[in-house]
Enzyme design. Sequence first.
Site, PDB file in Angstrom:
ATOM      1  N   GLU A 102      55.861  31.186  65.327  1.00 61.55           N
ATOM      2  CA  GLU A 102      56.053  32.073  65.806  1.00 61.55           C
ATOM      3  C   GLU A 102      54.347  32.816  65.583  1.00 61.55           C
ATOM      4  OE1 GLU A 102      58.641  35.111  65.350  1.00 61.55           O
ATOM      5  OE2 GLU A 102      60.472  33.530  65.049  1.00 61.55           O
ATOM      6  N   GLU A 134      63.474  31.270  59.587  1.00 62.44           N
ATOM      7  CA  GLU A 134      63.098  32.724  58.912  1.00 62.44           C
ATOM      8  C   GLU A 134      64.001  32.585  58.354  1.00 62.44           C
ATOM      9  OE1 GLU A 134      61.972  36.051  60.637  1.00 62.44           O
ATOM     10  OE2 GLU A 134      60.164  35.355  61.437  1.00 62.44           O
TER      11      GLU A 134
HETATM   12  C1  BG6 Z   1      60.580  37.157  63.763  1.00 59.03           C
HETATM   13  C2  BG6 Z   1      61.598  36.892  64.207  1.00 59.03           C
HETATM   14  O1  BG6 Z   1      61.067  37.461  62.495  1.00 59.03           O
HETATM   15  O2  BG6 Z   1      59.363  38.057  64.133  1.00 59.03           O
HETATM   16  C3  BG6 Z   1      61.867  37.277  65.523  1.00 59.03           C
HETATM   17  O3  BG6 Z   1      61.856  35.882  64.030  1.00 59.03           O
HETATM   18  C4  BG6 Z   1      61.315  38.010  66.119  1.00 59.03           C
HETATM   19  O4  BG6 Z   1      63.134  36.789  65.910  1.00 59.03           O
HETATM   20  C5  BG6 Z   1      59.525  38.699  65.592  1.00 59.03           C
HETATM   21  O5  BG6 Z   1      61.321  38.988  67.078  1.00 59.03           O
HETATM   22  C6  BG6 Z   1      58.872  39.997  66.111  1.00 59.03           C
HETATM   23  O6  BG6 Z   1      59.570  40.880  65.075  1.00 59.03           O
HETATM   24  P1  BG6 Z   1      60.455  41.526  66.431  1.00 59.03           P
HETATM   25  O7  BG6 Z   1      61.138  42.955  65.080  1.00 59.03           O
HETATM   26  O8  BG6 Z   1      58.626  42.739  66.889  1.00 59.03           O
HETATM   27  O9  BG6 Z   1      60.989  41.825  67.333  1.00 59.03           O
END
Ligand code: BG6
Length: 489
Positions: free
Chosen positions: A387, A194
């Site tokens: 993701e 990201e």
């Molecule tokens: C993304 C990141 O922004 O979202 C991850 O690359 C992160 O590292 C994921 O865990 C989910 O976000 P969060 O804050 O719910 O863990």
Amino acid sequence: MGDDKMTTFPHGFLWGGAIAANQAEGAFDADGKGLSTADMVPYYKKKDYTNLKELMHVTSETIERGMQHASAEGYPKRYGIDFYHRFKEDIALFGELGFKVFRMSINWSRIFPNGDDAEPNEKGLQFYDDMFDEMHKYDIEPLVTLSHYEMPMSLVLNYGGWRNRAVIAFYEKYAETVMTRYKDKVKYWLTFNEINTTVIEPFTGGGVVEDTVDNIREASYQALHHQFVASSLATRKGREINPEFRIGCMLARMIHYPATSDPEDVLQAQIDNQLNLMHTDVQARGSYPPFMKRYFADNHIQLVTEPGDELLLRENTVDFISFSYYTSLISTVTPEKYGVTGGNLFSTVKNPNLKITEWGWQLDPVGLRIVLKELYDRYQLPLFVVENGLGAKDKVEEDGSIQDDYRIDYLRKHITQVKEAVLDGVEVMGYTAWGAIDIISASTSEMSKRYGVIYVDQDDDGNGTLDRKKKKSFYWYQKAIASNGADLE
Ligand code: BG6
């Protein structure tokens, strides 16, 4: 065109899961590892999810406290889910799920504990050797992120993080070290997770501490420029090391819809989308898009660049584009008219058409199809959804089961939209569900914000057996993968 073929994902589609070292490994000071930026983040127990910036914010004072704090207590990312010692058990579960790929990150501070060390830490290198060997036992391809919010703290304290050009050479050495070491074990690489986080949350993304600079926006874009250069250097080096490597960029794709059909709102959405996509423009097209010139001027940003930078960016663009997708956002010139809700990296005004999660993130599966189509139209490069997932609280029933139908529903709806995009002609390489196994939340440092299809017995304060359990979604995802996405029921 055979209809059967068109109703399933392409042959060789890379199904899997994703985690980051700093949220899973723990063992923050084991075997020579140095402190990283993630190790500075305490668990605040704050519950205002509309202010993620505040939750993730690290100041000089936070760092001072973190540097003095010797244990893992109160710093969940320091203990993670003990993946460092349990990766064999966890990878066996990924094998059982049928994963073709597992996205993880190498913790930079395990390899170069201070960032500027003359020699790498052999124990750190060996750890990832063992992990990759374990994945290959189950025919799982590693997808490695070189930098996922894990910059060595010494580079922040002694160099000011990524705003200092000197850091590029340290990163290049790190990239060369691991790409050489794992050249026969890893094919897929991502240079930065990201990358747009650097201008949204500069400490997390770029090791830039806001209270140490005069113009944070300028410092962030300077840090980002250095990351672009570093990414190109790593891409060039990677291709020399092994021409078979496939090297990608990674964006938190935050699609902005206009709040209304008022042209001012539409224009605002366009600007917000351009500012998000400028990262991929640089990494995939090889240069800053023209509108950035005006943006930099309007925001008093003067980038310091070097003569070879332009050519380097142009000649070393990526092989594929990967991105995270969790939610869509709304753009408007009159935000005061609307309520605010949480979001991936920053909050947004509410979209009345969408439901929100317990953490206020808007649920928008169709947005994923829109993003896939839009990115493919724009770049005509293969795409990888690295993701996507639902952060939710899970309940362990008396019989020990976890009935996470909400997660199944989320995954089903999103994967269906990926399938639709494939039918639209978009070239999608793979899909790695975020979490795969419950880990520490990046934004809130909570354990109770769970994404996994594998449950980990640990609470927000670090209590629990750390035992792993298969959730109902485990079996669902296993079936989806086994059928190459044909069976999503
Ligand atoms: C993304 C990141 O922004 O979202 C991850 O690359 C992160 O590292 C994921 O865990 C989910 O976000 P969060 O804050 O719910 O863990």
